[in-house]
Write a protein that holds these residues in place. Structure first.
Motif, short mmCIF file in Angstrom:
data_model
loop_
_atom_site.label_atom_id
_atom_site.label_comp_id
_atom_site.label_asym_id
_atom_site.label_seq_id
_atom_site.Cartn_x
_atom_site.Cartn_y
_atom_site.Cartn_z
N MET A 119 1.00 -1.22 0.02
CA MET A 119 0.08 0.05 -0.01
C MET A 119 0.74 1.25 -0.08
O MET A 119 0.66 2.24 -0.53
N THR A 120 1.91 1.24 0.80
CA THR A 120 2.91 2.37 1.10
C THR A 120 3.87 2.41 -0.28
O THR A 120 4.32 3.60 -0.35
N HIS A 121 3.89 1.61 -0.77
CA HIS A 121 5.35 1.57 -2.03
C HIS A 121 4.90 1.05 -3.20
O HIS A 121 5.48 1.42 -4.16
N THR A 335 -13.27 7.60 6.34
CA THR A 335 -12.55 6.97 7.10
C THR A 335 -11.09 7.52 7.74
O THR A 335 -10.89 8.59 7.15
N GLU A 336 -10.76 7.21 8.73
CA GLU A 336 -9.45 7.86 9.04
C GLU A 336 -8.12 6.52 9.28
O GLU A 336 -7.87 6.16 10.28
N PRO A 337 -7.87 6.27 7.96
CA PRO A 337 -7.09 4.93 8.13
C PRO A 337 -5.44 5.33 8.56
O PRO A 337 -5.18 6.47 8.39
N ALA A 338 -4.93 4.22 8.73
CA ALA A 338 -3.35 4.27 9.27
C ALA A 338 -2.48 4.88 8.20
O ALA A 338 -1.59 5.84 8.20
N VAL A 339 -2.99 4.42 7.05
CA VAL A 339 -2.14 4.96 5.87
C VAL A 339 -3.20 5.72 4.98
O VAL A 339 -3.96 5.00 4.21
N SER A 344 -2.22 11.31 0.89
CA SER A 344 -1.01 11.38 0.44
C SER A 344 -0.96 11.19 -1.11
O SER A 344 0.38 11.02 -1.66
N THR A 345 -1.86 10.91 -1.68
CA THR A 345 -2.07 10.81 -3.23
C THR A 345 -3.03 11.91 -3.85
O THR A 345 -3.36 12.33 -3.08
N SER A 346 -2.65 11.89 -5.11
CA SER A 346 -3.19 13.09 -5.90
C SER A 346 -4.65 12.94 -6.10
O SER A 346 -5.40 14.10 -6.42
N GLY A 347 -5.35 11.83 -6.04
CA GLY A 347 -6.47 11.60 -6.32
C GLY A 347 -7.02 11.11 -7.47
O GLY A 347 -8.27 10.70 -7.75
N GLY A 348 -6.05 10.52 -8.25
CA GLY A 348 -6.43 9.77 -9.67
C GLY A 348 -6.91 10.59 -10.78
O GLY A 348 -7.13 11.84 -10.46
#
Ligand code: SF4
Length: 352
Positions: A119-121, A335-339, A344-348
């Motif tokens: 998910m992070t990489h 939601t308030e996810p851990a990641v 952290s991303t542009s939104g697609g």
């Protein structure tokens, strides 16, 4: 013989159940001896399904691959990880150089989004590949969710999910959580959670062309004509507007009057022949939904993988919004996810 208990999570599906894994070491060889639901996991509360129990069969299988293999002729030969990474990188680069960026396609299976590392990489790796040919469990069955969120909320991953543990009324379209363990709502032991709605005096209503496992335990099951969900949803939205059943939202909202005008002719009576649900049942469902102290409309794969998938999800969001149930306890919550991929991303993009 040394026994050790490990507390881990199952990432085979979105429920992410907590697991207690017992390993036994005999003469330096470690084997899994049992996998159980972790009662101390506050989210899954000890729930486990047969898939997680069977993980030990994969782990302990003598034929399980434990290092990369390279095919040489008709043979498979073990190679080192470093060599495998180099080989893959060289071949990918060579293929793209010769045939273009899109000559490499990627498929990401469902567990890849339940895995912190991927998910992070994975986005960094996929960004470097620059291929348009990216496929995944998402592209198979849920892109209408993302397009709707992209258009309505500005980010394809801003997906409000049902607050199943607090809602008084859950309307499910095109979903069978008892079989899927809940999808795009992350609910381990979903059966117990749905029954808890009923136990606290709430109601579960399922719209499905067939009597699914979830429909069988619901308080009400409406048989819809396959592909007729958009018509049913429009009939519900129209009824909410026409009968004055809407509630103000605390959210800043643009364009609601345009929506009201756009659906003005989609009355329950006009939609009924298209979805094969009697008009009076459509109207009553809208009234019941609006009358519940809290309610949530949830649409899943059955209303995604069809001709009107995006329309369905747009109206699902609108029903939650106009009844004041969007971003509300017992309704649909962000939601308030851990990641936090929204942050952290542009939104697609959808090349609209
Ligand atoms: S429901 Fe089953 S497969 Fe899904 S996370 Fe829980 S144990 Fe794993």
């Amino acid at each position: 013989m040394t026994k050790t208990l490990h507390h881990r999570a199952c990432h085979l599906c979105e429920a992410i159940c907590g697991l207690t894994i017992e390993t036994t070491e005999v003469e330096g060889r470690v084997q899994i001896t049992s996998i159980k639901g972790d009662a101390q996991d506050t989210f899954s509360r000890g729930h486990i399904c047969p898939k997680a129990v069977a993980l030990q069969d994969i782990q302990n299988d003598p034929d399980r691959l434990r290092q990369p293999m390279r095919r040489v002729g008709r043979e498979w030969q073990p190679i080192e990880w470093e060599d495998a990474f180099n080989l893959v990188a060289e071949r990918l680069a060579a293929i793209q150089k010769r045939h273009g960026q899109n000559a490499v396609a990627v498929y990401q299976g469902n567990p890849s989004v339940h895995n912190y590392g991927l998910m992070t990489h994975s986005n960094y790796f996929l960004g470097l590949l620059k291929t348009r040919n990216r496929f995944s469990a998402t592209s198979v069955d849920q892109l209408p969710h993302h397009l709707t969120s992209h258009l309505m909320y500005g980010h394809g991953l801003l997906l409000p999910i049902p607050d199943i543990d607090h809602t008084d009324f859950m309307l499910i379209l095109g979903g069978n959580p008892l079989a899927s363990n809940g999808s795009i709502m992350t609910v381990p032991d979903v059966e117990k959670r749905l029954k808890a709605i009923q136990a606290r005096g709430g109601k579960v209503v399922v719209v499905d062309p067939r009597r699914s496992e979830t429909a069988a335990m619901a308080d009400q099951h409406l048989f819809v004509r396959p592909g007729g969900d958009a018509a049913l949803l429009f009939g519900l939205l129209n009824t909410l507007f026409a009968e004055g059943l809407t509630r103000d939202s605390h959210l800043p909202v643009d364009g609601l009057e345009e929506v009201r005008a756009a659906v003005a002719s989609f009355t329950a009576e006009a939609m009924s022949p298209l979805c094969a649900v009697p008009a009076e049942q459509i109207r009553q469902l809208a009234r019941d939904f609006a009358a519940a102290p809290t309610a949530v409309c949830y649409g899943r794969m059955g209303v995604s993988t069809q001709a009107f998938g995006t329309l369905c999800h747009w109206v699902v969001q609108l029903i939650n919004l106009v009844t004041g149930n969007l971003d509300r306890v017992g309704g649909a919550l962000c939601t308030e996810p851990a990641v936090d991929l929204v942050a952290s991303t542009s939104g697609g993009h959808f090349n609209l």
